[in-house]
Design a protein around this motif. Structure first.
Motif, PDB file in Angstrom:
ATOM      1  N   UNK A 159       0.832  -1.214   0.000  1.00  0.00           N
ATOM      2  CA  UNK A 159       0.000   0.000   0.000  1.00  0.00           C
ATOM      3  C   UNK A 159       0.861   1.257   0.000  1.00  0.00           C
ATOM      4  N   UNK A 160       1.955   1.243   0.759  1.00  0.00           N
ATOM      5  CA  UNK A 160       2.846   2.406   0.802  1.00  0.00           C
ATOM      6  C   UNK A 160       3.511   2.624  -0.550  1.00  0.00           C
ATOM      7  N   UNK A 161       3.940   1.548  -1.200  1.00  0.00           N
ATOM      8  CA  UNK A 161       4.588   1.680  -2.506  1.00  0.00           C
ATOM      9  C   UNK A 161       3.608   2.137  -3.581  1.00  0.00           C
ATOM     10  N   UNK A 162       2.378   1.675  -3.507  1.00  0.00           N
ATOM     11  CA  UNK A 162       1.365   2.135  -4.459  1.00  0.00           C
ATOM     12  C   UNK A 162       1.104   3.628  -4.291  1.00  0.00           C
ATOM     13  N   UNK A 163       1.059   4.083  -3.045  1.00  0.00           N
ATOM     14  CA  UNK A 163       0.900   5.522  -2.802  1.00  0.00           C
ATOM     15  C   UNK A 163       2.117   6.300  -3.296  1.00  0.00           C
ATOM     16  N   UNK A 164       3.303   5.712  -3.142  1.00  0.00           N
ATOM     17  CA  UNK A 164       4.525   6.364  -3.621  1.00  0.00           C
ATOM     18  C   UNK A 164       4.508   6.533  -5.128  1.00  0.00           C
ATOM     19  N   UNK A 165       4.028   5.516  -5.853  1.00  0.00           N
ATOM     20  CA  UNK A 165       3.970   5.606  -7.311  1.00  0.00           C
ATOM     21  C   UNK A 165       2.943   6.634  -7.779  1.00  0.00           C
ATOM     22  N   UNK A 166       1.916   6.855  -6.989  1.00  0.00           N
ATOM     23  CA  UNK A 166       0.942   7.887  -7.361  1.00  0.00           C
ATOM     24  C   UNK A 166       1.547   9.282  -7.247  1.00  0.00           C
TER      25      UNK A 166
END
Length: 389
Positions: free
Chosen positions: A202-209
């Motif tokens: 979830x943190x990495x997905x937010x980072x990619x956004x």
């Protein structure tokens, strides 16, 4: 009894003469002190230029004793102590300056900055952080924030490092978006180590956004998805690196092959890998193409023959001992094996060439690092092997 004014008339010239003599003595002492202070100062400067730091320190101490109110001599002495590694003496000099009530605001800030550097060089990170915080709103604010960010990186306090990076980015002088993406990746790795890969994803997905063009969070996310059995999601995540011809794509080549084989996207993966290889030839991508082609080919003989042709074609584009070793090993299938000393010699010769090397300090490692363990630089490792640089 009448007062005799004669004594007064005689005493006035005597008093005047004594006062004149005393003033001349004071003036002589002042001149002598003024001569001694510059002489000691220039003597210390001469020693310093000749790299005789012990003698320079003695001379500056003498100058400070002759003129204790001179702040510049204290600053010079503090810097000398710090350079020599005598951090406790440097701290005392700067603390003495800060305790003076007559110190100007500019010199007080300078002394506070010097004290922070003393603590930082001594490895007293807590005290250094406290001293650096006191420089907020001063002319040393930018330098203090950079030093605090380095402290947080060393102590792996990633949220605090990100907060300082955001403050620096707001000044408009430096773009820290990629650095902040690294901080979030480090936090994700810590979540994985704690046994919570879902929070890391979830943190990495937010980072990619927030940082869609950053390569590291995409590679790390794809690898986590692959480990969680989400092969199709991992393939979609990693495929974008090859579609946009990202320089860091070779680091994800092996993971892309695993994801493609897990979700039946082998043909698409091969197309992406070959397109990337045509523009940016790389041994890691070539190995991935060979692996996925051998998996999808009906006969091993045909697959091995085509692999040999690929490695031979790679050698025609650029010399590579790793490619030559793979070609030589594959070409002898069905023939007598290479003598053991020859095989060991090839392995010994190719191992150093398969490493990654930091472009900043030259530190070499078997794996690719985003944060050099040698010089602490970010993104200093090219995504290619030593042989290909």
């Amino acid at each position: 009894m009448e007062f005799d004014f004669t004594w007064i008339l005689l005493g006035l010239p005597i008093a005047f003469a004594l006062g004149w003599i005393a003033s001349r003595l004071d003036l002589r002492q002042m001149r002598l002190a003024n001569r001694q202070a510059p002489r000691a100062y220039f003597k210390g400067l001469n020693y310093l230029l000749n790299e005789q730091q012990d003698q320079a320190i003695d001379a500056f101490i003498e100058a400070v004793q002759n003129d204790p109110d001179t702040s510049e001599l204290h600053f010079a002495l503090g810097n000398l102590f710090r350079r020599r590694g005598e951090y406790d003496r440097a701290v005392r000099v700067h603390e003495h300056l800060l305790s003076r009530a007559d110190l100007s605001n500019a010199d007080r800030q300078r002394a506070q900055h010097g004290l922070a550097l003393d603590y930082l060089k001594a490895g007293l990170l807590d005290r250094a952080e406290e001293a650096l915080r006191k420089l907020e709103g001063t002319s040393y604010e930018g330098q203090a924030r950079m030093a605090r960010m380095a402290i947080y990186e060393r102590s792996r306090e990633w949220p605090e490092a990100a907060a300082v990076a955001l403050l620096l980015e707001k000044t408009g002088e430096v773009d820290f978006s990629v650095r902040m993406a690294h901080y979030q990746c480090e936090q994700a790795r810590e979540w994985v180590q704690k046994g919570d890969p879902t929070a890391a994803i979830e943190l990495l997905q937010a980072t990619l956004q927030s940082h869609p063009h950053a390569a590291r969070p995409r590679i790390l996310l794809g690898q986590l998805q692959l480990n969680q059995g989400q092969s199709r999601a991992a393939f979609d995540t990693l495929a974008l690196l090859f579609e946009r011809q990202d320089n860091a794509a070779p680091l994800a080549a092996a993971s892309l092959v695993k994801a493609a084989l897990g979700c039946g996207m082998g043909t698409d993966a091969q197309r992406l890998l070959e397109a990337h290889y045509q523009k940016l030839p790389c041994i890691d991508v070539l190995n991935a193409i060979t692996e996925i082609h051998q998996t999808g080919t009906a006969t091993h003989t045909t697959a091995d023959s085509e692999a040999l042709d690929r490695y031979l074609g790679h050698l025609q584009k650029q010399p590579s001992l790793m490619a030559a070793s793979r070609w030589l090993t594959g070409a002898r299938q069905g023939q007598p094996a290479l003598p053991e000393p020859v095989q060991k010699a090839l392995e010994h010769a190719t191992k150093p060439l398969a490493r990654y090397r930091c472009a900043a300090c030259g530190f070499e490692a078997k794996e690719h690092f985003w944060h050099c363990p040698g010089c602490q630089a970010w993104d200093s490792y090219p995504p290619k092997r030593v042989e290909e640089i």
